[in-house]
Design an enzyme around this catalytic site. Sequence first.
Site: not given
Ligand code: CAA
Length: 258
Positions: A65, A109, A112
Amino acid sequence: MSESTIIVERSERVGVIRLNRPKAYNALSGILINELLDALRSFESDTNIGAIILTGNDKGFCAGADIKEQSELSFVNAYNQDYLKNLNDGFFAVHKPIIGVINGIALGGGCELAMMCDILYAAETATFGQPEITLGTIPGAGGTQRLIRAIGKSKAMHMILTGETISAKEAEAAGLVAKVLPLEEVFSAALKTASKIAGFSAPVVAMAKEAVNEAEELGLKNGLHFESRLYHATFGLEDHAEGFQAFLAKPKRTAQWK
Ligand code: CAA
Protein backbone atom coordinates in the site's frame (compact mmCIF):
# COMPACT_ATOMS: atom_id res chain seq x y z
CA MET A 1 0.43 15.13 -17.84
CA SER A 2 1.79 12.75 -15.18
CA GLU A 3 3.56 9.58 -16.29
CA SER A 4 1.62 6.33 -16.30
CA THR A 5 2.25 4.12 -13.27
CA ILE A 6 2.16 0.95 -15.34
CA ILE A 7 3.58 -0.15 -18.69
CA VAL A 8 1.31 -2.28 -20.85
CA GLU A 9 2.75 -4.52 -23.56
CA ARG A 10 1.71 -7.48 -25.68
CA SER A 11 3.66 -10.48 -26.81
CA GLU A 12 1.42 -12.30 -29.29
CA ARG A 13 -1.43 -13.76 -27.14
CA VAL A 14 0.07 -12.66 -23.82
CA GLY A 15 -0.75 -9.32 -22.22
CA VAL A 16 2.00 -7.92 -20.02
CA ILE A 17 1.53 -5.34 -17.25
CA ARG A 18 4.64 -3.88 -15.60
CA LEU A 19 4.21 -1.83 -12.42
CA ASN A 20 6.19 1.35 -12.86
CA ARG A 21 6.46 3.74 -9.92
CA PRO A 22 10.23 3.43 -9.46
CA LYS A 23 10.47 6.29 -6.95
CA ALA A 24 8.14 4.47 -4.54
CA TYR A 25 9.01 0.82 -5.17
CA ASN A 26 5.77 0.46 -7.16
CA ALA A 27 3.64 1.16 -4.08
CA LEU A 28 -0.09 0.82 -4.68
CA SER A 29 -1.27 4.40 -5.03
CA GLY A 30 -4.90 5.00 -5.97
CA ILE A 31 -3.76 6.00 -9.46
CA LEU A 32 -1.69 2.84 -9.92
CA ILE A 33 -4.58 0.66 -8.74
CA ASN A 34 -6.98 2.30 -11.20
CA GLU A 35 -4.54 1.99 -14.09
CA LEU A 36 -3.82 -1.64 -13.20
CA LEU A 37 -7.52 -2.50 -13.02
CA ASP A 38 -8.17 -0.74 -16.36
CA ALA A 39 -5.36 -2.74 -18.00
CA LEU A 40 -6.71 -6.01 -16.57
CA ARG A 41 -10.22 -5.21 -17.81
CA SER A 42 -8.89 -4.37 -21.24
CA PHE A 43 -6.93 -7.65 -21.55
CA GLU A 44 -9.90 -9.58 -20.15
CA SER A 45 -12.19 -8.29 -22.91
CA ASP A 46 -9.63 -8.77 -25.70
CA THR A 47 -10.15 -12.11 -27.47
CA ASN A 48 -6.62 -11.92 -28.89
CA ILE A 49 -5.21 -12.25 -25.37
CA GLY A 50 -5.17 -15.67 -23.68
CA ALA A 51 -3.03 -15.07 -20.58
CA ILE A 52 -1.67 -12.12 -18.60
CA ILE A 53 1.68 -11.48 -16.92
CA LEU A 54 1.98 -9.02 -14.03
CA THR A 55 5.47 -7.96 -13.00
CA GLY A 56 7.46 -5.11 -11.49
CA ASN A 57 10.39 -3.03 -12.72
CA ASP A 58 14.09 -2.65 -11.80
CA LYS A 59 13.11 -1.71 -8.22
CA GLY A 60 11.35 -5.03 -7.62
CA PHE A 61 7.72 -6.13 -7.63
CA CYS A 62 5.83 -3.94 -5.16
CA ALA A 63 6.30 -2.41 -1.68
CA GLY A 64 2.61 -2.61 -0.80
CA ALA A 65 0.00 0.00 0.00
CA ASP A 66 1.16 3.56 -0.59
CA ILE A 67 2.17 4.41 2.97
CA LYS A 68 1.68 8.15 2.47
CA GLU A 69 -1.82 7.71 1.07
CA GLN A 70 -2.79 5.19 3.76
CA SER A 71 -1.51 7.53 6.49
CA GLU A 72 -4.03 10.13 5.33
CA LEU A 73 -7.03 7.78 5.24
CA SER A 74 -9.53 7.80 8.08
CA PHE A 75 -11.49 4.67 8.96
CA VAL A 76 -14.62 6.15 7.41
CA ASN A 77 -12.89 7.11 4.14
CA ALA A 78 -11.23 3.69 3.80
CA TYR A 79 -14.50 1.94 4.58
CA ASN A 80 -16.56 4.06 2.20
CA GLN A 81 -14.18 3.66 -0.74
CA ASP A 82 -13.54 -0.08 -0.12
CA TYR A 83 -9.83 0.75 0.05
CA LEU A 84 -7.84 -2.10 -1.61
CA LYS A 85 -10.93 -4.31 -1.65
CA ASN A 86 -11.44 -2.92 -5.17
CA LEU A 87 -8.13 -4.54 -6.14
CA ASN A 88 -9.20 -7.99 -4.95
CA ASP A 89 -12.59 -7.54 -6.62
CA GLY A 90 -10.91 -6.54 -9.90
CA PHE A 91 -8.72 -9.65 -9.90
CA PHE A 92 -11.70 -11.88 -9.09
CA ALA A 93 -13.38 -10.62 -12.27
CA VAL A 94 -10.57 -11.85 -14.54
CA HIS A 95 -11.21 -15.27 -16.12
CA LYS A 96 -7.86 -15.39 -17.92
CA PRO A 97 -4.89 -16.79 -16.01
CA ILE A 98 -2.51 -14.24 -14.50
CA ILE A 99 1.13 -15.17 -13.97
CA GLY A 100 2.92 -12.99 -11.42
CA VAL A 101 6.63 -12.56 -12.08
CA ILE A 102 8.13 -11.51 -8.76
CA ASN A 103 11.44 -9.93 -9.65
CA GLY A 104 12.39 -8.46 -6.25
CA ILE A 105 10.62 -7.29 -3.10
CA ALA A 106 6.94 -8.21 -2.63
CA LEU A 107 6.01 -6.60 0.67
CA GLY A 108 2.67 -5.99 2.35
CA GLY A 109 0.11 -5.27 -0.34
CA GLY A 110 2.85 -6.30 -2.81
CA CYS A 111 2.89 -9.83 -1.41
CA GLU A 112 -0.90 -9.76 -1.42
CA LEU A 113 -0.94 -8.55 -5.04
CA ALA A 114 1.35 -11.46 -5.93
CA MET A 115 -1.12 -13.83 -4.26
CA MET A 116 -3.98 -12.40 -6.36
CA CYS A 117 -2.20 -13.94 -9.36
CA ASP A 118 -2.80 -17.56 -10.36
CA ILE A 119 0.78 -18.79 -10.78
CA LEU A 120 3.92 -17.19 -9.36
CA TYR A 121 7.41 -17.26 -10.87
CA ALA A 122 10.05 -15.67 -8.65
CA ALA A 123 13.58 -14.44 -9.25
CA GLU A 124 16.19 -15.90 -6.90
CA THR A 125 16.52 -12.41 -5.44
CA ALA A 126 12.80 -12.02 -4.64
CA THR A 127 11.62 -11.64 -1.06
CA PHE A 128 8.11 -11.91 0.34
CA GLY A 129 6.83 -10.32 3.52
CA GLN A 130 3.84 -8.89 5.38
CA PRO A 131 5.45 -6.06 7.38
CA GLU A 132 2.15 -4.32 8.24
CA ILE A 133 2.60 -5.13 11.93
CA THR A 134 5.68 -2.87 11.98
CA LEU A 135 3.44 -0.01 10.82
CA GLY A 136 0.69 -0.60 13.34
CA THR A 137 -1.77 -2.26 10.98
CA ILE A 138 -2.58 -5.69 9.59
CA PRO A 139 -2.48 -7.11 6.05
CA GLY A 140 -5.55 -5.69 4.35
CA ALA A 141 -5.51 -6.94 0.76
CA GLY A 142 -5.90 -10.65 1.39
CA GLY A 143 -2.74 -11.50 3.34
CA THR A 144 -4.41 -13.00 6.41
CA GLN A 145 -6.63 -15.17 4.20
CA ARG A 146 -4.46 -16.17 1.24
CA LEU A 147 -1.11 -16.67 2.96
CA ILE A 148 -2.49 -19.35 5.29
CA ARG A 149 -3.96 -21.18 2.29
CA ALA A 150 -0.66 -20.91 0.42
CA ILE A 151 1.88 -21.80 3.12
CA GLY A 152 -0.09 -23.04 6.15
CA LYS A 153 -0.93 -21.45 9.49
CA SER A 154 2.38 -21.56 11.32
CA LYS A 155 4.49 -20.01 8.55
CA ALA A 156 1.75 -17.47 7.71
CA MET A 157 1.33 -16.51 11.34
CA HIS A 158 5.11 -16.18 11.70
CA MET A 159 5.36 -13.80 8.74
CA ILE A 160 2.32 -11.74 9.77
CA LEU A 161 3.18 -11.47 13.48
CA THR A 162 6.92 -10.78 13.07
CA GLY A 163 6.94 -8.83 9.80
CA GLU A 164 9.96 -10.89 8.74
CA THR A 165 10.49 -11.72 5.09
CA ILE A 166 11.07 -15.08 3.42
CA SER A 167 13.36 -15.70 0.45
CA ALA A 168 12.27 -16.96 -2.96
CA LYS A 169 13.62 -20.43 -2.15
CA GLU A 170 11.69 -20.51 1.14
CA ALA A 171 8.58 -19.34 -0.72
CA GLU A 172 9.02 -22.13 -3.25
CA ALA A 173 9.53 -24.78 -0.54
CA ALA A 174 6.42 -23.52 1.26
CA GLY A 175 4.30 -23.69 -1.91
CA LEU A 176 3.79 -19.97 -2.44
CA VAL A 177 5.60 -19.86 -5.79
CA ALA A 178 5.68 -22.37 -8.63
CA LYS A 179 9.25 -21.74 -9.84
CA VAL A 180 12.38 -19.85 -8.82
CA LEU A 181 14.81 -18.82 -11.53
CA PRO A 182 17.76 -16.45 -11.96
CA LEU A 183 16.58 -12.85 -12.35
CA GLU A 184 17.69 -12.64 -15.98
CA GLU A 185 15.69 -15.75 -16.92
CA VAL A 186 12.51 -15.45 -14.88
CA PHE A 187 10.49 -13.19 -17.19
CA SER A 188 11.22 -15.15 -20.37
CA ALA A 189 10.40 -18.43 -18.61
CA ALA A 190 7.06 -16.98 -17.44
CA LEU A 191 6.37 -15.65 -20.93
CA LYS A 192 6.97 -19.10 -22.38
CA THR A 193 4.52 -20.61 -19.89
CA ALA A 194 1.95 -17.85 -20.48
CA SER A 195 2.23 -18.38 -24.27
CA LYS A 196 1.73 -22.09 -23.81
CA ILE A 197 -1.41 -21.54 -21.71
CA ALA A 198 -2.68 -18.87 -24.13
CA GLY A 199 -2.34 -21.44 -26.93
CA PHE A 200 -4.92 -23.79 -25.37
CA SER A 201 -8.69 -23.50 -25.72
CA ALA A 202 -9.66 -20.19 -24.05
CA PRO A 203 -12.98 -21.41 -22.56
CA VAL A 204 -11.34 -24.58 -21.22
CA VAL A 205 -8.51 -22.55 -19.62
CA ALA A 206 -11.08 -20.25 -18.00
CA MET A 207 -13.09 -23.20 -16.68
CA ALA A 208 -9.97 -24.87 -15.27
CA LYS A 209 -9.00 -21.63 -13.49
CA GLU A 210 -12.52 -21.21 -12.10
CA ALA A 211 -12.67 -24.82 -10.86
CA VAL A 212 -9.31 -24.52 -9.08
CA ASN A 213 -10.25 -21.19 -7.50
CA GLU A 214 -13.56 -22.60 -6.28
CA ALA A 215 -11.61 -25.20 -4.27
CA GLU A 216 -10.83 -22.37 -1.87
CA GLU A 217 -14.49 -21.43 -1.48
CA LEU A 218 -16.25 -24.80 -1.34
CA GLY A 219 -15.97 -27.88 0.86
CA LEU A 220 -14.72 -31.08 -0.84
CA LYS A 221 -18.17 -32.47 -1.65
CA ASN A 222 -19.46 -29.21 -3.17
CA GLY A 223 -16.11 -28.63 -4.87
CA LEU A 224 -16.20 -32.04 -6.55
CA HIS A 225 -19.80 -31.39 -7.61
CA PHE A 226 -18.80 -28.03 -9.11
CA GLU A 227 -15.84 -29.62 -10.89
CA SER A 228 -18.08 -32.35 -12.39
CA ARG A 229 -20.49 -29.72 -13.70
CA LEU A 230 -17.74 -27.71 -15.42
CA TYR A 231 -16.03 -30.88 -16.67
CA HIS A 232 -19.27 -32.07 -18.27
CA ALA A 233 -19.85 -28.58 -19.68
CA THR A 234 -16.55 -28.82 -21.61
CA PHE A 235 -18.11 -31.77 -23.50
CA GLY A 236 -20.33 -29.26 -25.28
CA LEU A 237 -17.43 -27.17 -26.61
CA GLU A 238 -16.19 -27.37 -30.20
CA ASP A 239 -12.69 -27.31 -28.70
CA HIS A 240 -13.47 -30.49 -26.76
CA ALA A 241 -14.51 -32.30 -29.96
CA GLU A 242 -11.41 -30.98 -31.72
CA GLY A 243 -9.03 -31.97 -28.89
CA PHE A 244 -10.37 -35.51 -28.69
CA GLN A 245 -10.54 -35.99 -32.48
CA ALA A 246 -6.96 -34.73 -32.84
CA PHE A 247 -5.74 -37.24 -30.25
CA LEU A 248 -7.66 -40.14 -31.80
CA ALA A 249 -6.67 -39.34 -35.43
CA LYS A 250 -4.26 -41.78 -37.09
CA PRO A 251 -1.67 -40.39 -37.17
CA LYS A 252 -2.29 -38.24 -34.09
CA ARG A 253 -2.44 -34.51 -35.04
CA THR A 254 -2.11 -31.19 -33.23
CA ALA A 255 -5.47 -29.72 -32.15
CA GLN A 256 -6.53 -26.44 -33.74
CA TRP A 257 -8.31 -24.49 -31.01
CA LYS A 258 -11.18 -22.26 -32.08
N1 CAA B 1 4.56 3.45 0.02
C1 CAA B 1 5.01 4.65 -0.36
N2 CAA B 1 6.32 4.93 -0.57
C2 CAA B 1 7.20 3.93 -0.40
C3 CAA B 1 6.80 2.64 -0.01
C4 CAA B 1 5.41 2.41 0.21
N3 CAA B 1 4.91 1.21 0.55
N4 CAA B 1 7.91 1.87 0.11
C5 CAA B 1 8.96 2.65 -0.22
N5 CAA B 1 8.53 3.91 -0.52
C6 CAA B 1 9.32 5.07 -0.89
C7 CAA B 1 10.05 5.65 0.31
O1 CAA B 1 9.21 6.48 1.06
C8 CAA B 1 11.17 6.40 -0.35
O2 CAA B 1 10.65 7.63 -0.83
P1 CAA B 1 11.55 8.97 -0.74
O3 CAA B 1 12.75 8.69 -1.65
O4 CAA B 1 10.64 10.01 -1.30
O5 CAA B 1 11.92 9.13 0.68
C9 CAA B 1 11.49 5.53 -1.56
O6 CAA B 1 10.37 4.67 -1.77
C10 CAA B 1 12.68 4.66 -1.33
O7 CAA B 1 12.49 3.96 -0.12
P2 CAA B 1 13.66 3.68 0.92
O8 CAA B 1 14.52 4.89 1.06
O9 CAA B 1 13.03 3.14 2.16
O10 CAA B 1 14.49 2.56 0.13
P3 CAA B 1 15.27 1.31 0.70
O11 CAA B 1 15.94 0.71 -0.50
O12 CAA B 1 16.08 1.65 1.86
O13 CAA B 1 14.11 0.29 1.21
C11 CAA B 1 12.03 -0.91 1.07
C12 CAA B 1 13.16 -0.24 0.30
C13 CAA B 1 12.55 -2.17 1.78
C14 CAA B 1 10.97 -1.29 0.05
C15 CAA B 1 11.48 0.07 2.13
O14 CAA B 1 11.17 1.28 1.50
C16 CAA B 1 10.24 -0.42 2.83
O15 CAA B 1 10.32 -1.17 3.80
N6 CAA B 1 9.05 0.02 2.35
C17 CAA B 1 7.80 -0.25 3.05
C18 CAA B 1 7.33 -1.67 2.88
C19 CAA B 1 6.08 -1.86 3.70
O16 CAA B 1 6.06 -1.71 4.89
N7 CAA B 1 4.98 -2.26 3.01
C20 CAA B 1 3.69 -2.43 3.65
C21 CAA B 1 2.84 -1.23 3.40
S1 CAA B 1 1.30 -1.30 4.25
C22 CAA B 1 0.37 -2.36 3.33
O17 CAA B 1 0.77 -2.86 2.30
C23 CAA B 1 -1.02 -2.64 3.86
C24 CAA B 1 -1.72 -3.73 3.14
O18 CAA B 1 -1.86 -4.82 3.64
C25 CAA B 1 -2.31 -3.53 1.86
